[in-house]
Design an enzyme around this catalytic site. Structure first.
Site, PDB file in Angstrom:
ATOM      1  N   LYS A 167     124.650 -41.661  51.987  1.00 16.14           N
ATOM      2  CA  LYS A 167     123.568 -40.827  52.526  1.00 16.14           C
ATOM      3  C   LYS A 167     124.074 -39.411  52.713  1.00 16.14           C
ATOM      4  CE  LYS A 167     124.243 -41.928  57.463  1.00 16.14           C
ATOM      5  NZ  LYS A 167     124.438 -40.697  58.238  1.00 16.14           N
ATOM      6  N   HIS A 199     139.048 -45.664  51.498  1.00 19.45           N
ATOM      7  CA  HIS A 199     139.281 -44.579  50.546  1.00 19.45           C
ATOM      8  C   HIS A 199     140.694 -44.035  50.670  1.00 19.45           C
ATOM      9  CE1 HIS A 199     135.113 -44.548  49.337  1.00 19.45           C
ATOM     10  NE2 HIS A 199     135.379 -43.608  48.466  1.00 19.45           N
TER      11      HIS A 199
END
Lengths: 281, 187
Positions: free
Chosen positions: B105, B40
């Site tokens: 999650k 990222h």
């Protein structure tokens, strides 16, 4: 003096790392099965069933329980009459970790310098080693594969003594509430109460080695564990945070003497994939 | 998986996004890309420098995951989701650049939830720690970029019936809030 060969330590560590990452303990499996029976949320039950199925697949030895094969946290209780020969202890431990993570296809998750470069060491070393000198001529080795997601939700609170028992309960409940689904509930909540800041944290982690749900032998601590478990499960977070009555499987607490001014509380959260194994040499 | 499970394809088409409400269980087939912390950061650095990205984000699905190594004869090792909130700081920008769906999650920040609604996207969760089970749904793996990051490299996964649950939908629905409200007791 009883001699233990460094090579034997390496071999044992490697075996424990492999076993911990592929075979979920019977205590954890039993706790997950009980939760699957009692959980009220259909989605929560579905998550728990997936976790039980996952454990079965991992046991076949091809896929580890979790892709996060953890930091290798190693507890060494070294008998004072033990003499380690044929190598350095720390190196022997790291060699065992290195061998297991390479040969058992475990993910290497350690970075060398944590705040800028973050380059992976490539072999999951160094292990985090906690050594204690104990009476006797045995070496007790416990290996924990500790995932990053749950570890990131750890807390240290230097509470005021006046906050007492209720202060401890509230702090733990708030920490679990804020962590929500991130640490992979249902959790095992490790608590270290008293001591100093660093000792509290260490005992919180050590408490996670206890079989899941086995209460503290101290009745007062066992009562505290029960009360915290009830309050935490009232939060409604549930398996993976998707709602439900099973936010934690167990609370494990260790307490120790503290300074008259202090009441340290360390919280170390363990995800449902509670992977640890022990051996005695 | 029970009967109320939707079978969907990835990339996820905008009209399918409309059907994905919080709590819906899905089985995903098609293409998803793994990217986690380090990847990222590099994607954002590339956007800052107006450089090309390793893959076109438009309409795609990112899976926050870093697999364990594949054994001989297997395409991948275990590959469950990692905690999504670490990517929150980057996510609104990726959604604005065309990303449509994320799988991870744990809950997301208010900024991410707002960006999901604004960009008509979706956030799904896979079961953390069900990594061996999830690996069975991965049929092909190609490293797309950042091979030097090891487990953090960007991988293009071809998946069949990858199990996930809608957590944050395009209409502001939030499974974490809904679930907790339903099962919370007292106080």
């Amino acid at each position: 003096m009883r001699e233990i060969k460094a090579g034997k330590i390496t071999e044992t560590i490697a075996h424990l790392c492999q076993q911990a990452n592929y075979e979920l303990g019977d205590d954890v499996l039993a706790a997950l099965e009980r939760a699957e029976q009692t959980e009220k949320s259909p989605l929560g039950r579905a998550v728990l069933r997936e976790l039980l199925e996952n454990a079965q697949i991992a046991r076949e030895g091809v896929f580890p329980l979790c892709q996060d094969c953890g930091t290798a946290v190693v507890f060494l209780d070294v008998g004072q009459d033990v003499h380690i020969v044929g190598g350095e202890l720390q190196q022997a431990v790291n060699e065992g970790v290195r061998q297991a993570y390479a040969q058992s296809y475990l993910r290497k998750s350690m970075v060398k310098q944590p705040f800028t470069e973050r380059v992976n060491t490539g072999d999951n070393t160094p292990a985090v080693v906690h050594t204690e000198i104990v009476p006797g001529d045995r070496l007790r080795i416990a290996v924990m594969a500790k995932g990053g997601g749950a570890e990131n939700m750890s807390r240290l609170a230097m509470l005021k003594p006046a906050q007492g028992r209720e202060g401890i309960i509230e702090t733990v409940v708030n920490a679990v509430d804020e962590a929500g689904g991130m640490p992979c509930p249902p959790l095992i909540i490790g608590l270290g109460i008293g001591g100093t800041a660093e000792m509290a944290m260490l005992q919180a982690k050590r408490s996670l080695l206890r079989p899941v749900g086995q209460p503290s032998p101290d009745p007062e601590l066992a009562g505290l564990e029960r009360d915290i478990l009830e309050r935490v499960n009232d939060l409604g977070i549930g398996p993976m945070g998707l709602g439900g009555r099973t936010t934690a499987l167990a609370v494990h607490a260790l307490a120790m003497p503290a300074h008259i001014a202090s009441m340290p509380l360390a919280i170390n959260l363990q995800c449902h994939s509670a992977r640890h194994r022990e051996a005695v040499l | 998986m029970e009967e109320d499970t939707l079978h969907i394809n990835s990339p996820i088409e905008p009209d399918i996004i409309d059907k994905l409400t919080a709590g819906t269980r899905v089985l995903i087939s098609g293409i998803i890309y793994t990217a986690r912390d380090a990847a990222h950061k590099r994607i954002i650095d590339s956007l800052d420098r107006a450089e090309g990205l390793p893959f076109d984000l438009a309409g795609q699905t990112i899976y926050y995951a870093g697999p364990s190594p594949a054994r001989p004869g297997q395409v991948i090792g275990s590959v469950g989701p990692t905690t999504s909130s670490r990517m929150d700081v980057f996510t609104p920008r990726l959604l604005a650049a065309g990303l449509r769906a994320m799988i991870g999650k744990g809950n997301r920040s208010a900024a991410v939830r707002a960006a999901i609604v604004q960009c008509h996207g979706v956030y799904l969760v896979a079961v953390g720690g069900a990594a061996a089970l999830i690996a069975r749904s991965i049929k092909q793996v190609d490293v797309v970029a950042y091979d030097d990051l090891g487990p953090e490299a960007i991988r293009r996964l071809t998946v069949e019936n990858f199990p996930a649950i809608v957590a944050n939908d395009a209409f502001g629905g939030d499974l974490f809030e809904q679930g907790k409200a339903e099962y919370r007791r007292g106080r």
